[in-house]
Design an enzyme around this catalytic site. Structure first.
Site, short mmCIF file in Angstrom:
data_model
loop_
_atom_site.label_atom_id
_atom_site.label_comp_id
_atom_site.label_asym_id
_atom_site.label_seq_id
_atom_site.Cartn_x
_atom_site.Cartn_y
_atom_site.Cartn_z
N GLY A 189 0.74 -1.30 0.02
CA GLY A 189 -0.04 0.01 0.04
C GLY A 189 0.70 1.23 0.31
CG ASP A 228 -1.82 3.43 3.06
OD1 ASP A 228 -1.30 2.46 2.36
OD2 ASP A 228 -2.78 3.36 3.79
#
Length: 247
Positions: free
Chosen positions: A93, A95
């Site tokens: 991911g 993030d």
């Protein structure tokens, strides 16, 4: 250099303006539009734009930005500053990766455990040599409450109770609160102990929408002296990435 930094998450979109390493402004939106973006651009002379998204489809305001700027789309290939040993970097991911970069940028030459509190809870670790091997993902605070309601026939949907401090509940609502919130507390301390029991010096960096709540859960723990709250860690990581990319 003035950078426009965009973090498109599962729930919110965060947009920030940085002047070099200084965070000048942050805005949060459930769904931004072209007017909001143009208002920011009218206030700041932007040199570079970086965007990170967990979503595949682009919104009209993103296409508008791409007409005005060469937008750097954050991914594992531009994650300079760390040694990424994740076996499937393309599935990591953005993030999580940005948070790891942010932690290493803010606290270099230190062992950093990064805990993100949002839709999910993420645990990641980067050592003092900037080596990142992976982490863990579990359901987030609100997701746990919703799951108990959705997957049962009788349990009500309960809101987060920031003042709850009991070991157990004495009715159904407080029993759910105890299970969810004490469960997260024990999960946090368990992961922290597992990740850091071999480190003599380390930081525990909290970020995301639930970071302040997690900080409260951990305030009386033995780990409290090592905790640093960085609610904009992902944005700072993205800003560090675009700066290193232009070096």
């Amino acid at each position: 250099m003035t950078s426009l930094v965009i973090d498109i998450g599962n729930t919110l979109t965060k947009i920030a303006i940085f002047k070099d390493n200084d965070l000048l402004q942050v805005q949060q939106y459930q769904q931004p539009g072209a007017d909001e973006i143009n208002t920011l651009l009218a206030k700041h002379r932007v040199d570079k734009v970086i965007s990170s998204s967990v979503k595949k489809e682009k919104e009209p305001w993103q296409l508008m930005l791409e007409d005005k700027f060469t937008v750097l789309h954050f991914n594992s290939s531009i994650a300079s500053g760390i040694n990424n040993h994740y076996k499937t970097p393309k599935t990591l991911g953005p993030d999580r990766l940005a948070a790891v970069i942010g932690a290493n940028h803010l606290y270099p030459h230190s062992s950093n455990m990064i805990i993100g509190g949002g839709t999910t809870i993420t645990y990641d670790y980067v050592d003092a040599g900037a080596n990142y091997f992976g982490g863990s993902i579990s359901p987030g605070l609100k997701m746990r409450y919703k799951a108990l309601n959705y997957y049962t026939g009788a349990l009500p949907l309960i809101e987060v109770d920031e003042d709850f401090n009991s070991t157990y509940g004495d009715d159904t609502a407080s029993a759910i609160t105890s299970g969810v919130q004490n469960g997260i507390k024990h999960e946090l301390t368990g992961f922290i102990e597992a990740y850091t029991n071999t480190q003599k010096a380390y930081n525990i960096i909290l970020h995301g929408g639930d970071s302040i709540f997690f900080d409260t859960l951990l305030k009386n723990s033995i780990f409290a002296p090592y905790i640093k709250n960085e609610p904009y860690l992902v944005l700072k990581g993205l800003n560090a990435a675009i700066q290193k990319h232009n070096d």
